[in-house]
Design a protein around this motif. Structure first.
Motif, short mmCIF file in Angstrom:
data_model
loop_
_atom_site.label_atom_id
_atom_site.label_comp_id
_atom_site.label_asym_id
_atom_site.label_seq_id
_atom_site.Cartn_x
_atom_site.Cartn_y
_atom_site.Cartn_z
N ASP A 160 0.53 -1.26 0.03
CA ASP A 160 0.00 -0.02 -0.05
C ASP A 160 0.86 1.32 -0.14
O ASP A 160 1.90 1.24 0.87
CB ASP A 160 -0.93 -0.11 1.24
N GLY A 161 0.46 2.21 -0.79
CA GLY A 161 1.10 3.60 -0.87
C GLY A 161 0.17 4.34 -1.42
O GLY A 161 -1.03 4.36 -0.78
N ALA A 162 0.73 5.32 -2.28
CA ALA A 162 -0.40 6.35 -3.02
C ALA A 162 -1.61 5.48 -3.53
O ALA A 162 -2.94 5.91 -3.47
CB ALA A 162 0.19 7.12 -3.90
N LEU A 163 -1.56 4.41 -3.80
CA LEU A 163 -2.36 3.54 -4.61
C LEU A 163 -2.44 2.15 -3.41
O LEU A 163 -1.52 1.93 -2.87
CB LEU A 163 -1.80 2.67 -5.92
N THR A 164 -3.44 1.84 -3.27
CA THR A 164 -3.75 0.47 -2.43
C THR A 164 -3.03 -0.69 -3.21
O THR A 164 -3.04 -0.69 -4.40
CB THR A 164 -5.22 0.28 -2.32
N ALA A 165 -2.93 -1.77 -2.45
CA ALA A 165 -2.40 -2.88 -3.12
C ALA A 165 -3.28 -3.37 -4.04
O ALA A 165 -2.98 -4.16 -5.07
CB ALA A 165 -2.15 -3.90 -1.97
N ARG A 166 -4.55 -3.33 -3.69
CA ARG A 166 -5.76 -3.84 -4.74
C ARG A 166 -5.74 -3.11 -5.91
O ARG A 166 -5.81 -3.74 -7.08
CB ARG A 166 -7.31 -3.73 -4.09
N GLU A 167 -5.27 -1.82 -5.98
CA GLU A 167 -5.48 -1.04 -6.91
C GLU A 167 -4.22 -1.42 -7.91
O GLU A 167 -4.21 -1.20 -9.12
CB GLU A 167 -5.67 0.74 -6.85
N LYS A 168 -3.02 -1.46 -7.26
CA LYS A 168 -1.75 -1.92 -7.87
C LYS A 168 -1.94 -3.27 -8.26
O LYS A 168 -1.48 -3.49 -9.53
CB LYS A 168 -0.58 -1.85 -6.87
N ALA A 169 -2.60 -4.14 -7.95
CA ALA A 169 -3.13 -5.37 -8.52
C ALA A 169 -3.84 -5.43 -9.78
O ALA A 169 -3.49 -6.11 -10.75
CB ALA A 169 -3.66 -6.20 -7.62
N LEU A 170 -4.79 -4.44 -9.95
CA LEU A 170 -5.50 -4.16 -11.17
C LEU A 170 -4.78 -3.65 -12.32
O LEU A 170 -4.53 -3.98 -13.26
CB LEU A 170 -6.80 -3.32 -10.87
N VAL A 171 -3.75 -2.53 -11.86
CA VAL A 171 -2.67 -2.07 -12.70
C VAL A 171 -1.90 -3.02 -13.09
O VAL A 171 -1.66 -3.34 -14.42
CB VAL A 171 -1.86 -0.84 -12.10
N ALA A 172 -1.45 -3.98 -12.27
CA ALA A 172 -0.73 -5.13 -12.74
C ALA A 172 -1.36 -6.09 -13.72
O ALA A 172 -0.78 -6.47 -14.72
CB ALA A 172 -0.15 -5.86 -11.65
N LEU A 173 -2.34 -6.35 -13.56
CA LEU A 173 -3.40 -7.36 -14.39
C LEU A 173 -3.19 -6.58 -15.78
O LEU A 173 -3.03 -7.27 -16.98
CB LEU A 173 -4.77 -7.51 -13.84
N GLY A 174 -3.61 -5.31 -16.04
CA GLY A 174 -3.68 -4.64 -17.25
C GLY A 174 -2.19 -4.62 -17.87
O GLY A 174 -2.25 -4.90 -18.86
#
Length: 110
Positions: free
Chosen positions: A37-51
């Motif tokens: 978690d940072g400026a983006l949550t781990a959840r948001e980062k996982a979505l970015v990573a999937l894309g």
């Protein structure tokens, strides 16, 4: 025909460090920090990573980040939207390279 990509390979990913444990540790420490978690949550980062996984066409990453996003409570509708965002970016990137074609054609007077 047998496939180069096998789901069990994903579980073997940490073994990549065996050839150089020091660099492996540095990479996995960095990787863990990036997805915290940072400026983006781990959840948001996982979505970015999937894309990003779709964009670089990494089946291992698609597998891992599909699982990760589902673990974070994302649903198939959200993951499908990520798929379409990646497709739009890849398609747009291909199309914008048409500018290069036009520049060459214009330069040659065609």
């Amino acid at each position: 025909m047998d496939s180069y990509y096998k789901p069990q390979h994903l579980a073997d990913f940490p073994k990549i460090s065996e050839g150089n444990p020091e660099l492996g540790k540095k990479f996995f420490d960095y990787y863990g920090a990036v997805f915290a978690d940072g400026a983006l949550t781990a959840r948001e980062k996982a979505l970015v990573a999937l894309g990003a996984a779709y964009a670089v066409q990494c089946p291992y990453c698609i597998d891992a980040y599909t699982r990760e996003t589902l673990k974070f409570g994302c649903d198939v509708e959200q993951l499908t939207e990520v798929t379409h965002v990646a497709a739009a970016i890849k398609g747009g990137a291909a199309l914008v390279h048409g500018v290069q074609m036009r520049n060459v054609a214009d330069k040659l007077g065609m």
